[in-house]
Design a protein around this motif. Structure first.
Motif, PDB file in Angstrom:
ATOM      1  N   ILE A   1     -12.912  11.303   1.333  1.00 16.72           N
ATOM      2  CA  ILE A   1     -13.235  12.254   0.264  1.00 16.72           C
ATOM      3  C   ILE A   1     -12.629  11.798  -1.064  1.00 16.72           C
ATOM      4  O   ILE A   1     -12.879  12.423  -2.098  1.00 16.72           O
ATOM      5  N   ALA A   2     -11.842  10.732  -1.020  1.00 17.01           N
ATOM      6  CA  ALA A   2     -11.287  10.182  -2.249  1.00 17.01           C
ATOM      7  C   ALA A   2     -12.424   9.679  -3.135  1.00 17.01           C
ATOM      8  O   ALA A   2     -13.504   9.327  -2.649  1.00 17.01           O
ATOM      9  N   GLN A   3     -12.172   9.642  -4.422  1.00 10.87           N
ATOM     10  CA  GLN A   3     -13.187   9.177  -5.358  1.00 10.87           C
ATOM     11  C   GLN A   3     -12.658   8.033  -6.206  1.00 10.87           C
ATOM     12  O   GLN A   3     -11.494   8.025  -6.628  1.00 10.87           O
ATOM     13  N   PHE A   4     -13.537   7.078  -6.445  1.00 10.12           N
ATOM     14  CA  PHE A   4     -13.273   5.941  -7.318  1.00 10.12           C
ATOM     15  C   PHE A   4     -14.333   5.935  -8.417  1.00 10.12           C
ATOM     16  O   PHE A   4     -15.375   6.574  -8.291  1.00 10.12           O
ATOM     17  N   PHE A   5     -14.064   5.167  -9.470  1.00 12.49           N
ATOM     18  CA  PHE A   5     -15.029   5.050 -10.558  1.00 12.49           C
ATOM     19  C   PHE A   5     -15.145   3.557 -10.890  1.00 12.49           C
ATOM     20  O   PHE A   5     -14.361   3.013 -11.636  1.00 12.49           O
ATOM     21  N   TYR A   6     -16.109   2.920 -10.272  1.00 12.36           N
ATOM     22  CA  TYR A   6     -16.337   1.488 -10.379  1.00 12.36           C
ATOM     23  C   TYR A   6     -15.136   0.674  -9.899  1.00 12.36           C
ATOM     24  O   TYR A   6     -14.452  -0.002 -10.680  1.00 12.36           O
ATOM     25  N   PRO A   7     -14.854   0.701  -8.605  1.00 13.39           N
ATOM     26  CA  PRO A   7     -13.819  -0.184  -8.064  1.00 13.39           C
ATOM     27  C   PRO A   7     -14.279  -1.631  -8.195  1.00 13.39           C
ATOM     28  O   PRO A   7     -15.358  -1.986  -7.741  1.00 13.39           O
ATOM     29  N   ILE A   8     -13.463  -2.456  -8.822  1.00 13.26           N
ATOM     30  CA  ILE A   8     -13.936  -3.794  -9.183  1.00 13.26           C
ATOM     31  C   ILE A   8     -13.263  -4.921  -8.408  1.00 13.26           C
ATOM     32  O   ILE A   8     -13.873  -5.944  -8.130  1.00 13.26           O
ATOM     33  N   SER A   9     -12.000  -4.729  -8.063  1.00 12.18           N
ATOM     34  CA  SER A   9     -11.244  -5.789  -7.409  1.00 12.18           C
ATOM     35  C   SER A   9     -10.393  -5.182  -6.310  1.00 12.18           C
ATOM     36  O   SER A   9     -10.082  -3.986  -6.339  1.00 12.18           O
ATOM     37  N   ILE A  10      -9.998  -6.006  -5.344  1.00 10.41           N
ATOM     38  CA  ILE A  10      -9.356  -5.472  -4.151  1.00 10.41           C
ATOM     39  C   ILE A  10      -8.398  -6.516  -3.585  1.00 10.41           C
ATOM     40  O   ILE A  10      -8.603  -7.722  -3.729  1.00 10.41           O
ATOM     41  N   ALA A  11      -7.314  -6.041  -2.946  1.00 13.77           N
ATOM     42  CA  ALA A  11      -6.334  -6.930  -2.335  1.00 13.77           C
ATOM     43  C   ALA A  11      -5.713  -6.226  -1.137  1.00 13.77           C
ATOM     44  O   ALA A  11      -5.805  -5.001  -0.999  1.00 13.77           O
ATOM     45  N   THR A  12      -5.053  -6.991  -0.281  1.00 13.91           N
ATOM     46  CA  THR A  12      -4.370  -6.427   0.884  1.00 13.91           C
ATOM     47  C   THR A  12      -2.945  -6.954   0.938  1.00 13.91           C
ATOM     48  O   THR A  12      -2.630  -8.012   0.383  1.00 13.91           O
ATOM     49  N   ASP A  13      -2.076  -6.193   1.638  1.00 10.95           N
ATOM     50  CA  ASP A  13      -0.718  -6.664   1.860  1.00 10.95           C
ATOM     51  C   ASP A  13      -0.528  -7.006   3.337  1.00 10.95           C
ATOM     52  O   ASP A  13      -1.468  -6.938   4.131  1.00 10.95           O
ATOM     53  N   SER A  14       0.698  -7.352   3.709  1.00  9.02           N
ATOM     54  CA  SER A  14       0.973  -7.798   5.077  1.00  9.02           C
ATOM     55  C   SER A  14       0.815  -6.688   6.110  1.00  9.02           C
ATOM     56  O   SER A  14       0.703  -6.954   7.305  1.00  9.02           O
ATOM     57  N   ASN A  15       0.823  -5.438   5.666  1.00  9.25           N
ATOM     58  CA  ASN A  15       0.618  -4.302   6.565  1.00  9.25           C
ATOM     59  C   ASN A  15      -0.835  -3.826   6.601  1.00  9.25           C
ATOM     60  O   ASN A  15      -1.128  -2.781   7.164  1.00  9.25           O
ATOM     61  N   ASN A  16      -1.724  -4.586   5.968  1.00  8.75           N
ATOM     62  CA  ASN A  16      -3.147  -4.272   5.918  1.00  8.75           C
ATOM     63  C   ASN A  16      -3.457  -3.050   5.053  1.00  8.75           C
ATOM     64  O   ASN A  16      -4.526  -2.459   5.165  1.00  8.75           O
ATOM     65  N   ASN A  17      -2.513  -2.659   4.198  1.00  7.22           N
ATOM     66  CA  ASN A  17      -2.838  -1.666   3.182  1.00  7.22           C
ATOM     67  C   ASN A  17      -3.763  -2.313   2.153  1.00  7.22           C
ATOM     68  O   ASN A  17      -3.664  -3.511   1.877  1.00  7.22           O
TER      69      ASN A  17
ATOM     70  N   ARG B   1       4.057 -11.614  -1.061  1.00 11.13           N
ATOM     71  CA  ARG B   1       4.607 -11.392   0.273  1.00 11.13           C
ATOM     72  C   ARG B   1       5.666 -10.298   0.312  1.00 11.13           C
ATOM     73  O   ARG B   1       5.946  -9.734   1.359  1.00 11.13           O
ATOM     74  N   LYS B   2       6.255  -9.990  -0.821  1.00 12.26           N
ATOM     75  CA  LYS B   2       7.276  -8.938  -0.891  1.00 12.26           C
ATOM     76  C   LYS B   2       6.667  -7.557  -1.106  1.00 12.26           C
ATOM     77  O   LYS B   2       7.382  -6.561  -1.094  1.00 12.26           O
ATOM     78  N   GLY B   3       5.366  -7.502  -1.328  1.00  8.61           N
ATOM     79  CA  GLY B   3       4.707  -6.225  -1.553  1.00  8.61           C
ATOM     80  C   GLY B   3       4.570  -5.857  -3.012  1.00  8.61           C
ATOM     81  O   GLY B   3       4.118  -4.752  -3.334  1.00  8.61           O
ATOM     82  N   ASP B   4       4.958  -6.766  -3.923  1.00 12.26           N
ATOM     83  CA  ASP B   4       4.751  -6.520  -5.345  1.00 12.26           C
ATOM     84  C   ASP B   4       3.268  -6.669  -5.674  1.00 12.26           C
ATOM     85  O   ASP B   4       2.597  -7.589  -5.178  1.00 12.26           O
ATOM     86  N   VAL B   5       2.761  -5.785  -6.516  1.00  9.60           N
ATOM     87  CA  VAL B   5       1.344  -5.779  -6.861  1.00  9.60           C
ATOM     88  C   VAL B   5       1.182  -6.287  -8.289  1.00  9.60           C
ATOM     89  O   VAL B   5       1.800  -5.763  -9.229  1.00  9.60           O
ATOM     90  N   TYR B   6       0.364  -7.311  -8.456  1.00  6.31           N
ATOM     91  CA  TYR B   6       0.089  -7.867  -9.774  1.00  6.31           C
ATOM     92  C   TYR B   6      -1.270  -7.371 -10.261  1.00  6.31           C
ATOM     93  O   TYR B   6      -2.231  -7.310  -9.494  1.00  6.31           O
TER      94      TYR B   6
ATOM     95  N   ASN C   1      -5.296  -7.209 -22.218  1.00  6.58           N
ATOM     96  CA  ASN C   1      -4.984  -8.639 -22.278  1.00  6.58           C
ATOM     97  C   ASN C   1      -3.571  -8.943 -21.793  1.00  6.58           C
ATOM     98  O   ASN C   1      -2.854  -9.776 -22.374  1.00  6.58           O
ATOM     99  N   LYS C   2      -3.165  -8.249 -20.717  1.00  2.00           N
ATOM    100  CA  LYS C   2      -1.834  -8.427 -20.155  1.00  2.00           C
ATOM    101  C   LYS C   2      -1.905  -8.600 -18.634  1.00  2.00           C
ATOM    102  O   LYS C   2      -2.875  -8.170 -17.994  1.00  2.00           O
ATOM    103  N   ILE C   3      -0.866  -9.195 -18.099  1.00  2.00           N
ATOM    104  CA  ILE C   3      -0.664  -9.241 -16.656  1.00  2.00           C
ATOM    105  C   ILE C   3       0.578  -8.403 -16.362  1.00  2.00           C
ATOM    106  O   ILE C   3       1.654  -8.633 -16.943  1.00  2.00           O
ATOM    107  N   LYS C   4       0.414  -7.426 -15.466  1.00  3.26           N
ATOM    108  CA  LYS C   4       1.510  -6.504 -15.159  1.00  3.26           C
ATOM    109  C   LYS C   4       1.896  -6.594 -13.688  1.00  3.26           C
ATOM    110  O   LYS C   4       1.137  -7.092 -12.856  1.00  3.26           O
ATOM    111  N   LYS C   5       3.077  -6.074 -13.409  1.00  2.09           N
ATOM    112  CA  LYS C   5       3.612  -6.095 -12.051  1.00  2.09           C
ATOM    113  C   LYS C   5       4.081  -4.703 -11.668  1.00  2.09           C
ATOM    114  O   LYS C   5       4.884  -4.092 -12.377  1.00  2.09           O
ATOM    115  N   ALA C   6       3.539  -4.193 -10.565  1.00  6.12           N
ATOM    116  CA  ALA C   6       4.012  -2.942  -9.980  1.00  6.12           C
ATOM    117  C   ALA C   6       4.891  -3.323  -8.789  1.00  6.12           C
ATOM    118  O   ALA C   6       4.386  -3.754  -7.757  1.00  6.12           O
ATOM    119  N   SER C   7       6.183  -3.200  -8.959  1.00  4.27           N
ATOM    120  CA  SER C   7       7.114  -3.634  -7.920  1.00  4.27           C
ATOM    121  C   SER C   7       7.146  -2.646  -6.766  1.00  4.27           C
ATOM    122  O   SER C   7       6.752  -1.479  -6.905  1.00  4.27           O
TER     123      SER C   7
END
Length: 442
Positions: free
Chosen positions: A146-162, A203-208, A215-221
């Motif tokens: 039931i979650a909603q997205f608005f044009y999901p464009i890119s996707i990634a996974t972590d070691s736990n398959n999240n 591999r540490k679970g940080d999300v780039y 025009n930036k690259i950010k990190k969600a630790s």
């Protein structure tokens, strides 16, 4: 045609189920429990007397509790968002099904012949399923269907398959928890994002995050903090450290085995690298166009997606406006064309004659499989393509524009743009115009 296989399907009556779509509660009479024999023939589940109703059927998975099972919805449809995962359903020991059993609600059986095109697999389930998103554009966290997205464009996974999703028009990064099946927002609430086009996880679970229009690259630790590691608000081209560097619509990103970040700097027609200390350098590219050759003399035209082969160190790039897949070999200073003639089309075959039709810099989806195969989201063709180590291009999944789960060949997408690989070899797809996340089972 495969030899027919006999299997037993147990019809499950749920004691209680919450109907998330309309807020009502539904209950099912357990007395309708039945066992039905079926045949698995030519990749389809057949039964001569009954057919299941899509949205009222599940595949069993092991639970962490020995006397319980988790039920995964099979062939969910947009209109049936009331169906949640059924977590930790209790079964008496004598009735507990094996993982991979098809469970159906017998109260919803419909008389008549039915064939469910699922393609024979170890799990006996359709290769393509929708795992998140209601199919309606919007912004809503919660249970994945039931979650909603608005044009999901890119996707990634972590070691736990999240699964992590760059939710383009919501200006957020979302997370689909592999255990709870809940969708949450991990970036874009307090920290401002502006059309994030790329996401990757180390591999540490940080999300780039490629915060594309900032025009930036950010990190969600992993600790919840969000920082800018490179770039400033101004579009441009500069190598340098941290905020001294400039990008122009960075889109696809990938993490190397050494922790370095590789960026498809689409507007600059370059491939950039960010080391762990924030230093930005140009790996490949010169000006807009098409040319193989040395790393710095090669030409790209809106490179949009990037993937790294962890075994070989080779870098693969979606060269979107050239409709080609390029290969960068850092060790020998070369750029070559892995696949694509440059013509617009959907032709399978040898790499030199195969054709693609990418959606400009929106197509970020490229990933290297465990077997060395390269998988690509062929957005305008509504397909997922595969390039094997021998250079042969085939269509893995997709048919025509739409939203349809089921067999890999019959499944329909609406401009699939993002791809990621799960730890068991499955593929996750950001289905852009369907506002949904799909899974292609191995």
């Amino acid at each position: 045609m495969r030899e027919s296989l006999s299997r037993t399907v147990i019809a499950l009556l749920m004691l209680f189920m919450v109907a998330c779509g309309d807020g009502a509660c539904r209950s099912v009479d357990r007395s309708r429990l039945a066992i039905m024999p079926i045949k698995l023939e030519s990749g389809s589940i057949m039964h001569s007397a009954y057919r299941y109703q899509p949205g009222r059927s599940w595949i069993t998975e092991n639970s962490k509790h020995s006397d319980r099972m988790t039920l995964r919805p099979i062939v969910p449809r947009v209109a049936e968002t009331f169906l949640p995962y059924q977590n930790d359903i209790h079964f008496p020991a004598a009735e507990k099904p094996a993982p991979g059993s098809l469970m159906v609600d017998a109260s919803k059986m419909i008389a008549g012949m039915h064939s469910v095109d699922v393609q024979a697999s170890a799990w006996g389930m359709p290769p393509v399923t929708t795992i998140a998103g209601s199919g309606i554009a919007g912004y809503r966290d919660g249970y994945s269907r039931i979650a909603q997205f608005f044009y999901p464009i890119s996707i990634a996974t972590d070691s736990n398959n999240n699964v992590y999703v760059a939710d383009f028009w919501n200006h957020k990064i979302r997370k689909i928890n592999n255990t709870t099946k809940l969708v949450t927002t991990i970036a874009g609430r307090e920290a401002s994002l502006y059309f994030p086009g790329g996401v990757a996880v180390n591999r540490k679970g940080d999300v780039y995050i490629a915060d594309s229009f900032n025009n930036k690259i950010k990190k969600a630790s992993a600790d919840g903090s969000i920082t800018t590691i490179a770039g400033d608000d101004a579009a441009g081209y500069l190598d340098g450290k941290g905020s001294q560097a400039r990008f122009y619509i960075p889109m696809g990103i990938a993490v190397g085995v050494d922790g370095s970040i590789y960026v498809a700097d689409s507007g600059n027609n370059l491939i950039r690298k960010i080391t762990e200390d924030g230093t930005v350098t140009t790996v490949s590219g010169s000006s807009a166009g098409f040319a193989d050759g040395s790393l710095r003399k090669a030409k790209f035209y809106y490179p949009s997606g990037v993937a790294i082969d962890a075994e070989t160190g080779l870098i693969y790039v979606i060269d979107s406006r050239n409709n080609r897949i390029r290969k960068l070999n850092i060790n020998n200073n070369t750029v070559s064309t892995l696949a694509g003639s440059g013509a617009v089309g959907a032709r399978d075959g040898k790499a030199s004659i195969a054709s693609f039709n990418f959606y400009g810099y929106y197509t970020t989806g490229i990933v290297v499989g465990f077997d060395g195969e390269v998988y690509v989201a062929d957005s305008y063709n509504q397909k997922i393509r595969r390039i094997d180590p021998g250079g042969n291009v085939t269509t893995l999944s997709g048919s025509t524009y739409g939203l349809e789960d089921g067999s890999a060949a019959a499944a329909r997408y609406a401009y699939p743009t993002g791809l990621a690989m799960g730890r068991n070899g499955c593929l996750f797809v950001a289905d852009f115009y369907n506002h949904a996340i799909r899974r292609i089972s191995k």
